[in-house]
Design a protein around this motif. Sequence first.
Motif: not given
Length: 215
Positions: A97-111
């Motif tokens: 919830d606290e992350l933006t759409a871009i942040e969510n997408l980039r972080i989930s892929n980085a993981l």
Amino acid sequence: MLQSRRRTNNILEVSKLGCVRGDRRLFSGLDLSVSPRTFVQLTGPNGSGKTSLLRILCGLLPPAEGQIKWEGANIRSLGEEYVAAVTYLGHRHGVKDELTAIENLRISNALNGVEINKERARGALKEVGLAGRESLPARFLSEGQRRRVGLARLLVCNTKLWLLDEVMTSLDKRAVALVRYLIENHLRGGGIAIVATHQDLELSTDRFQPLELTT
């Protein structure tokens, strides 16, 4: 207990798999062999273990017994190599919830070991219908929009095995059509998609493999 069709040239091999949650056994003796370019439709009533099976296949949940092999090797011995080959989208979409759409997408892929820049993330979000909402915190997005953030991962993940849990929930017709396209394109490229859904996706594929769990 289950029904599946065996194929040759398999890269995913599941043998004698069992799952116990709490004091309840969900399934046991599950065997599954899947070759490239195959769509596996996972069905079963609520509580039969569909989500648990997908989580076991992606390595998030240990099985009670049995083993999973990827390209001939046990996934436990492959470690990060296997993680890098798998994209899992749960029915809760995994959006923070606290992350933006871009942040969510980039972080989930980085993981998953996939680094994408802001421009590529923005392009993927635009393709799934989130243009203009890329920088909004996810808490301001509708349920369908949050699910689209998760689906954007399929545009940039570059993995061989997709494990998708009820991905059609809360999507409009345009988004459903996009999911069908993405899965078909993934299969044409030699990938595997295991999808928990009771909907007929009407995919253009000649390699369909049903898998039904029962209680």
